[in-house]
Design a protein around this motif. Structure first.
Motif, PDB file in Angstrom:
ATOM      1  N   PHE A 159       0.745  -1.286   0.293  1.00 28.42           N
ATOM      2  CA  PHE A 159       0.377  -0.136   0.333  1.00 28.42           C
ATOM      3  C   PHE A 159       1.122   1.816   0.279  1.00 28.42           C
ATOM      4  O   PHE A 159       0.385   2.517  -0.462  1.00 28.42           O
ATOM      5  CB  PHE A 159      -1.064  -0.246   1.382  1.00 28.42           C
ATOM      6  CG  PHE A 159       0.153   0.220   2.528  1.00 28.42           C
ATOM      7  CD1 PHE A 159      -0.062   1.587   3.100  1.00 28.42           C
ATOM      8  CD2 PHE A 159       0.322  -1.147   3.304  1.00 28.42           C
ATOM      9  CE1 PHE A 159       0.629   1.610   4.393  1.00 28.42           C
ATOM     10  CE2 PHE A 159       0.421  -1.196   4.823  1.00 28.42           C
ATOM     11  CZ  PHE A 159       0.640  -0.104   4.839  1.00 28.42           C
ATOM     12  N   THR A 160       2.143   1.347   0.933  1.00 27.58           N
ATOM     13  CA  THR A 160       3.109   2.031   0.397  1.00 27.58           C
ATOM     14  C   THR A 160       3.426   2.774  -0.426  1.00 27.58           C
ATOM     15  O   THR A 160       3.276   3.700  -1.487  1.00 27.58           O
ATOM     16  CB  THR A 160       4.224   2.388   0.851  1.00 27.58           C
ATOM     17  OG1 THR A 160       4.366   0.872   1.036  1.00 27.58           O
ATOM     18  CG2 THR A 160       3.944   2.301   2.984  1.00 27.58           C
TER      19      THR A 160
ATOM     20  N   ALA B  71       0.685   4.157  -2.051  1.00 26.69           N
ATOM     21  CA  ALA B  71       0.579   5.999  -2.183  1.00 26.69           C
ATOM     22  C   ALA B  71       1.327   6.804  -2.708  1.00 26.69           C
ATOM     23  O   ALA B  71       2.786   6.156  -3.540  1.00 26.69           O
ATOM     24  CB  ALA B  71       0.564   5.412  -0.193  1.00 26.69           C
TER      25      ALA B  71
ATOM     26  N   GLY C   4       2.381   9.317   0.982  1.00 20.31           N
ATOM     27  CA  GLY C   4       2.272   8.773   1.742  1.00 20.31           C
ATOM     28  C   GLY C   4       0.997   8.562   2.524  1.00 20.31           C
ATOM     29  O   GLY C   4       0.094   8.789   3.074  1.00 20.31           O
ATOM     30  N   LEU C   5       0.425   9.862   1.172  1.00 22.76           N
ATOM     31  CA  LEU C   5      -1.393   9.790   0.798  1.00 22.76           C
ATOM     32  C   LEU C   5      -1.903   8.380   0.314  1.00 22.76           C
ATOM     33  O   LEU C   5      -1.438   8.286  -0.727  1.00 22.76           O
ATOM     34  CB  LEU C   5      -1.546  10.270   0.414  1.00 22.76           C
ATOM     35  CG  LEU C   5      -3.457  11.687   0.610  1.00 22.76           C
ATOM     36  CD1 LEU C   5      -2.964  12.096   1.226  1.00 22.76           C
ATOM     37  CD2 LEU C   5      -2.859  12.687  -0.958  1.00 22.76           C
ATOM     38  N   LEU C   6      -2.999   7.625   0.869  1.00 23.47           N
ATOM     39  CA  LEU C   6      -2.745   6.465  -0.260  1.00 23.47           C
ATOM     40  C   LEU C   6      -4.049   6.580  -0.800  1.00 23.47           C
ATOM     41  O   LEU C   6      -4.425   7.397  -1.487  1.00 23.47           O
ATOM     42  CB  LEU C   6      -4.213   5.729   1.387  1.00 23.47           C
ATOM     43  CG  LEU C   6      -3.736   4.777   2.424  1.00 23.47           C
ATOM     44  CD1 LEU C   6      -4.712   4.844   3.657  1.00 23.47           C
ATOM     45  CD2 LEU C   6      -2.647   4.291   2.104  1.00 23.47           C
TER      46      LEU C   6
ATOM     47  N   PHE D 150      -7.640  12.938   8.880  1.00 24.34           N
ATOM     48  CA  PHE D 150      -7.364  12.286   7.430  1.00 24.34           C
ATOM     49  C   PHE D 150      -5.615  11.211   7.885  1.00 24.34           C
ATOM     50  O   PHE D 150      -5.818  10.555   6.746  1.00 24.34           O
ATOM     51  CB  PHE D 150      -6.748  13.358   7.255  1.00 24.34           C
ATOM     52  CG  PHE D 150      -6.101  14.074   6.033  1.00 24.34           C
ATOM     53  CD1 PHE D 150      -7.188  14.092   4.765  1.00 24.34           C
ATOM     54  CD2 PHE D 150      -4.903  13.604   5.535  1.00 24.34           C
ATOM     55  CE1 PHE D 150      -6.417  13.744   3.612  1.00 24.34           C
ATOM     56  CE2 PHE D 150      -4.286  13.474   4.054  1.00 24.34           C
ATOM     57  CZ  PHE D 150      -4.397  13.463   3.303  1.00 24.34           C
TER      58      PHE D 150
ATOM     59  N   ASN E 105      -7.071   7.781   7.968  1.00 29.56           N
ATOM     60  CA  ASN E 105      -7.988   6.744   7.013  1.00 29.56           C
ATOM     61  C   ASN E 105      -7.699   7.306   5.151  1.00 29.56           C
ATOM     62  O   ASN E 105      -7.600   6.691   5.274  1.00 29.56           O
ATOM     63  CB  ASN E 105      -9.401   7.649   7.063  1.00 29.56           C
ATOM     64  CG  ASN E 105     -10.409   7.197   8.833  1.00 29.56           C
ATOM     65  OD1 ASN E 105     -10.332   6.242   8.453  1.00 29.56           O
ATOM     66  ND2 ASN E 105     -10.763   8.349   9.040  1.00 29.56           N
ATOM     67  N   ARG E 106      -6.244   8.261   5.024  1.00 33.89           N
ATOM     68  CA  ARG E 106      -6.349   8.433   4.269  1.00 33.89           C
ATOM     69  C   ARG E 106      -4.722   8.356   4.180  1.00 33.89           C
ATOM     70  O   ARG E 106      -3.997   8.751   2.731  1.00 33.89           O
ATOM     71  CB  ARG E 106      -6.963  10.291   3.835  1.00 33.89           C
ATOM     72  CG  ARG E 106      -8.087  10.300   3.255  1.00 33.89           C
ATOM     73  CD  ARG E 106      -8.915   9.220   1.971  1.00 33.89           C
ATOM     74  NE  ARG E 106     -10.060   9.015   1.879  1.00 33.89           N
ATOM     75  CZ  ARG E 106     -11.264   9.080   2.609  1.00 33.89           C
ATOM     76  NH1 ARG E 106     -10.324   7.524   2.825  1.00 33.89           N
ATOM     77  NH2 ARG E 106     -12.085   9.104   2.447  1.00 33.89           N
ATOM     78  N   THR E 107      -3.922   7.693   4.897  1.00 33.12           N
ATOM     79  CA  THR E 107      -2.608   7.900   4.910  1.00 33.12           C
ATOM     80  C   THR E 107      -1.369   6.661   5.102  1.00 33.12           C
ATOM     81  O   THR E 107      -2.184   5.888   5.551  1.00 33.12           O
ATOM     82  CB  THR E 107      -1.630   9.419   5.784  1.00 33.12           C
ATOM     83  OG1 THR E 107      -1.872   8.378   6.912  1.00 33.12           O
ATOM     84  CG2 THR E 107      -2.113  10.296   5.378  1.00 33.12           C
ATOM     85  N   THR E 108      -0.808   6.536   4.650  1.00 29.24           N
ATOM     86  CA  THR E 108      -0.198   5.311   4.370  1.00 29.24           C
ATOM     87  C   THR E 108       0.676   5.033   6.294  1.00 29.24           C
ATOM     88  O   THR E 108       0.194   4.061   6.368  1.00 29.24           O
ATOM     89  CB  THR E 108       0.862   4.888   4.147  1.00 29.24           C
ATOM     90  OG1 THR E 108       2.107   6.076   4.431  1.00 29.24           O
ATOM     91  CG2 THR E 108       1.264   5.050   2.941  1.00 29.24           C
ATOM     92  N   PHE E 109       0.543   6.530   7.033  1.00 29.15           N
ATOM     93  CA  PHE E 109       0.238   5.995   8.824  1.00 29.15           C
ATOM     94  C   PHE E 109      -0.178   5.580   8.728  1.00 29.15           C
ATOM     95  O   PHE E 109      -0.468   4.425  10.602  1.00 29.15           O
ATOM     96  CB  PHE E 109       1.089   7.628   8.500  1.00 29.15           C
ATOM     97  CG  PHE E 109       1.292   7.949  10.275  1.00 29.15           C
ATOM     98  CD1 PHE E 109       2.390   7.385  10.985  1.00 29.15           C
ATOM     99  CD2 PHE E 109       0.010   7.758  11.618  1.00 29.15           C
ATOM    100  CE1 PHE E 109       2.777   7.273  12.511  1.00 29.15           C
ATOM    101  CE2 PHE E 109      -0.459   7.250  12.776  1.00 29.15           C
ATOM    102  CZ  PHE E 109       2.304   7.412  13.306  1.00 29.15           C
TER     103      PHE E 109
ATOM    104  N   ARG F 108      -3.327   3.263   8.046  1.00 23.60           N
ATOM    105  CA  ARG F 108      -3.349   1.984   7.098  1.00 23.60           C
ATOM    106  C   ARG F 108      -2.417   0.959   8.074  1.00 23.60           C
ATOM    107  O   ARG F 108      -2.544  -0.103   8.696  1.00 23.60           O
ATOM    108  CB  ARG F 108      -2.628   1.902   6.146  1.00 23.60           C
ATOM    109  CG  ARG F 108      -3.433   0.473   5.087  1.00 23.60           C
ATOM    110  CD  ARG F 108      -4.387  -0.271   5.869  1.00 23.60           C
ATOM    111  NE  ARG F 108      -5.195   0.668   4.575  1.00 23.60           N
ATOM    112  CZ  ARG F 108      -5.668   0.307   3.209  1.00 23.60           C
ATOM    113  NH1 ARG F 108      -4.726  -0.187   2.717  1.00 23.60           N
ATOM    114  NH2 ARG F 108      -5.706   0.776   2.196  1.00 23.60           N
TER     115      ARG F 108
END
Lengths: 506, 366
Positions: free
Chosen positions: A366-367, A370, A373-375, B209, B212-216, B218
């Motif tokens: 998933f990284t 992204a 850092g934004l999925l 944010f 729900n929206r970042t790899t951090f 996840r």
């Protein structure tokens, strides 16, 4: 088949059905059990054996069908009701409490007490009697269960069942965790029980065990009994296999593409050791090659692959991918070197069961999807859906919660994860555990296709037949040592077992 | 179970296997309640109910803009602490030290030397407070991830030590906030709303944010859902764990600044029992204490629930003791209600397309 001549069956099951949502786990099971017999229930994984057991032991309520106990229709509305009737169940996952003593475990839930004060001496005395009866007088009632081997924990579990006044004991794959000596002891115990008039429902998929101790057999396939109450003596194995599988097992393994002579070495393991577990493991896998580790439970197979992968830190030795050594004890380093592992315990080590499929499929990538850092969940879903279609994981719904899938589909998610990642080395630990036979064949095909596309694959399985059928070469492992390395067309299951026996004797 | 696998046999089976049944029928209400937003509905209703009770019992005194702002202001400090806590709990951890760390940060940021140094540049006080929080979190994280100490114990230890350190540094004295720039800045309320409320709003949005929206985010959910699976998929669990506790500490540092903007002084007693208020808000909000599921929206509602409760009680001149009892009852009731919602739809929000799936499966040609 039903017109057998026993006057009154202890347990009669007719047309039992059970659904979970849209999944029909049982759709018409017939079964008769008479006192003093060992009734074997056979079936592939996912055939409905576990659901049947859970229904009989009161954990599930049937949607349709009838259960008669001593000729009387009964409803088993909970585990306590089952015990009151005299049905005890020994589950596959050992249900003992490690922190308690043997006696405390046996009387858990029905403690021997007078006025709320535990009668420890009485419990110890009766525990000793039960242990005697089970052929283990050496186990002290005060011994902590956590210190016991799986086999002895099973004895405790059995003693607990016997501490109730039971007429029927259900055993769910009791031999799965046992070595051959322990299996012999288990069979002695089973024979003792039947002599005392207790009936046993014995779940297994090891045909040779059924020949040894079974009285009658019921075969389940896709939730229905396809053969009920067949006498063991007059039912040859070659008739059972087609009943269980609907096909001939012989053809399960697809053709193996040869490894080209100039294929480069992708994974090279040199002198790998983990103190106290295994020593001196050397192996090489070329691009496009499948190598199998064959060995019994406890031989160190899983530990070897987990150490190669960095999940455990090697005591000595190196692991190289394309000639570059990996940092020991670092899974991240292995994943960065394009190595992937599908672990032995899919549920506890592989999957986020409460998350949607696509998040499991992209857990290692998933990284990469992204941006800063934004999925990018849309891209993740697309990639997951693409793989689900390629792997024939139906329905191809990336949003479905992973827990609701069958074992075979969960295994496909693990494959999808590494396909999306694009691994050069793929380690598969028990790739078909808990996978039914149809999906199993599909997974074999996928593994072969991956190898044909140039991936180096290392397979571990407790089914020696699977290792030999799937791999180009096999390493035979016993007691943490590599005993031999053979092309799989030069060795058969007996050959492997011979080596294992000799190896552990030496 | 095997029926969901499309084995060659299963796809050859007649399509009647998937007769539509009543249980397959979609129920929009139930579906919504099972979705992440739906889980917060009960909580939202509870907050509205409290507001209603407030309006009925205290009338004008309760239902006015100023009082609403009081409720929000009251929620803000603990709210920011709770956002950090949400991340830690979602990952399957716990941070009991946030209250003490807040106290320590307030003391260090108001030290004479720091305030003097911040004479020309007041944000230095903010940096110091946040840095103290982040450092305490770093210590927690290192001890938990690399020292392999259980989070509960490691952060209980920090709870004690940080409080003690704050007492040592301040010598148990109140350290008056005496920085004009700092005070002037916070005295100004943009659009009539206090800075602390703005900060809470910004941190909440940012927290949502990130989760729900970042790899951090996840990674956080993955570690909480199944730590081994996350590690075997290549997630650096240890490093991420350290970041999570740094985040929780940093939030405590921000909260310390917010507290200083409203209190006259930094003292070692600031933030006592805040960790319990924060955990209560997070859990009432619907984040699983065992990890794997977290909701920032739920946490915000949880915090608002408690601050509204306090306000309603205060407006009605009820003692804080009665308040505490009510709080306990609410925590239990909220969690039990949520479990009922969760159990009613065992498959969770993922069955959105259940009927479509069944159709697709039935139509799969043999």
């Amino acid at each position: 088949m039903i017109e057998d001549d026993h006057p009154v069956s202890l347990l009669e099951v007719r047309g039992l059905a059970k659904s979970f949502g849209s999944a029909r786990a049982l759709k018409g099971v017939d079964l008769d059990v008479v006192a003093g017999e060992v009734h074997c229930v056979l079936g592939q994984n996912g055939a409905g054996k576990s659901t049947l057991i859970k229904t009989l032991s009161g954990a599930h309520q049937p949607d349709a069908g009838e259960i008669r106990w001593n000729g009387q229709p009964v409803e088993i509305d909970g585990p306590v009701a089952a015990l009151e009737l005299g049905i005890a169940t020994m589950y596959q996952e050992l249900d003992v409490v490690d922190g308690l003593s043997i006696a405390e475990n046996i009387y858990l839930g029905h403690e021997l007490a007078r006025g709320g004060v535990l009668s420890r001496r009485e419990a110890a005395k009766r525990t000793r009697e039960l242990m005697q009866r089970l052929g283990h007088p050496d186990l002290s009632p005060s011994r902590e269960v956590g210190t016991l081997s799986p086999a002895n924990k099973q004895i405790v579990s059995m003693a607990r069942a016997l501490s109730h006044d039971i007429k029927l004991m259900i055993m769910d794959e009791p031999s799965a965790v046992l070595d051959s000596e322990e299996v012999n002891n288990l069979f002695r115990v089973v024979e003792d029980l039947t002599r005392q008039g207790i009936a046993v429902i014995y779940i297994s998929h090891r045909l040779e065990e059924i020949e040894r101790i079974g009285t009658r057999i019921t075969v389940l396939k896709d939730g229905a009994s396809v053969g009920s109450n067949l006498p063991v003596e007059s039912t040859p194995t070659r008739e059972l296999i087609p009943l269980m599988t609907g096909s001939d097992v012989e053809h399960a393994f697809p053709a193996l593409a040869p490894v080209s002579a100039d294929a480069p070495v992708v994974l090279k393991v040199e002198d790998l050791s983990l103190a106290g577990v295994f020593t001196g493991v050397n192996l090489e896998i070329h691009a496009g090659e499948i190598v199998g580790l064959a060995g019994l439970v406890g031989s160190g197979r899983s530990e070897i692959v987990e150490t190669i992968y960095g999940h455990r830190k090697a005591t000595t030795g190196t692991v190289k991918v394309h000639g570059r050594p990996l940092k020991p004890g670092s899974v991240a380093a292995a994943v960065n070197a394009d190595m992937g592992l599908s672990p032995e315990e899919r549920k506890s080590q592989g999957l986020l069961l409460e998350e949607p499929i696509y998040r499991n499929a992209t857990l290692s990538t998933f990284t990469r999807f992204a941006n800063a850092g934004l999925l990018d969940e849309a891209a993740e879903k697309r990639a997951a859906e693409e793989q689900m279609k390629a792997l024939e994981l139906r329905p191809a719904e990336p949003l479905r919660i992973t827990r609701t899938l069958s074992g075979g589909n969960q295994q496909k998610i693990m494959l999808a994860r590494w396909l999306i990642h694009g691994t050069q080395v793929l380690i598969l630990d028990e790739p078909t555990r808990g996978v039914d036979v149809g999906a199993r064949v599909e997974i074999y095909g996928l593994i072969r296709d991956l190898a044909a596309a140039g991936t180096a694959i290392l397979v571990v399985s407790s089914e020696i037949e699977e290792v030999l059928g799937l791999a180009h070469r096999a390493l035979v492992i016993a007691d943490g040592q590599v005993l031999a390395e053979r092309p799989t067309d030069e060795i058969d299951e007996h050959g492997v077992l011979d080596l294992v026996m000799k190896g552990s004797a030496a | 179970m095997s029926e969901q696998t499309t084995t060659p046999d299963a796809s050859a089976a007649p399509a009647t296997q998937h007769e539509p049944t009543a249980s397959d029928a979609p129920n929009p209400v139930r579906r919504f309640l099972a979705s992440p937003a739906g889980r917060s509905v009960g909580l939202f209703i509870a907050v509205l109910l409290l507001v209603l009770i407030g309006a009925v019992t205290a009338g004008e005194n309760f239902m006015n803009i100023d009082n609403m702002l009081v409720i929000l202001r009251y929620a803000s400090v603990i709210g920011v602490v709770s956002i950090g806590m949400t991340f830690v709990i979602t990952s399957g951890g716990i941070d009991l030290s946030v209250g003490s760390v807040l106290g320590l940060a307030s003391v260090v940021a108001t030290l004479g030397a720091i305030q003097t140094a911040a004479e020309g540049f007041w944000p230095l006080m903010v940096f110091v407070a946040v840095a103290v929080g982040v450092l305490a979190g770093l210590t927690n994280g290192l001890i938990i991830a690399y020292g392999k100490v259980v989070a509960f114990i490691a952060t209980v230890a920090m709870l004690a030590s940080a409080r003690g350190l704050a007492e040592l540094i301040s010598q148990r004295q109140s350290q008056i906030v005496d920085n004009d720039g700092f005070q002037d800045f916070f005295r100004y309320d943009p659009l009539g709303v206090s800075w602390v409320v703005w900060i809470f709003a910004i941190i909440s949005l940012a927290g949502w944010f990130v989760l729900n929206r970042t790899t951090f985010g996840r990674r956080t959910v993955a570690i909480g859902g199944n730590e081994t699976a996350a590690r075997l998929a290549g997630v650096n669990v240890k490093r991420h764990t350290v970041y999570l506790y740094m985040l929780a500490g940093g939030c405590a540092g921000i909260a310390a600044t917010m507290l200083l903007s409203r209190a006259p002084a930094g003292t070692s007693t600031h933030g006592q029992l805040y960790e319990l208020d924060a955990i209560a808000a997070v859990v009432v909000g619907g984040t699983l204490l065992v990890g794997g599921r977290g909701t920032i929206g739920g946490t915000v509602l949880g915090v608002l629930l408690f601050s509204t409760l306090t306000n309603v009680f205060t407006q009605n001149n009820l003692s804080s003791s009665v308040q505490l009892v009510a709080k306990g009852v609410i925590i239990v009731a909220a969690v039990m209600l949520q479990q009922r919602f969760a159990n009613r739809t065992p498959a969770g929000g993922a069955r959105l397309k259940q009927t479509d799936a069944a159709k697709a499966q039935a139509q799969t040609p043999a």
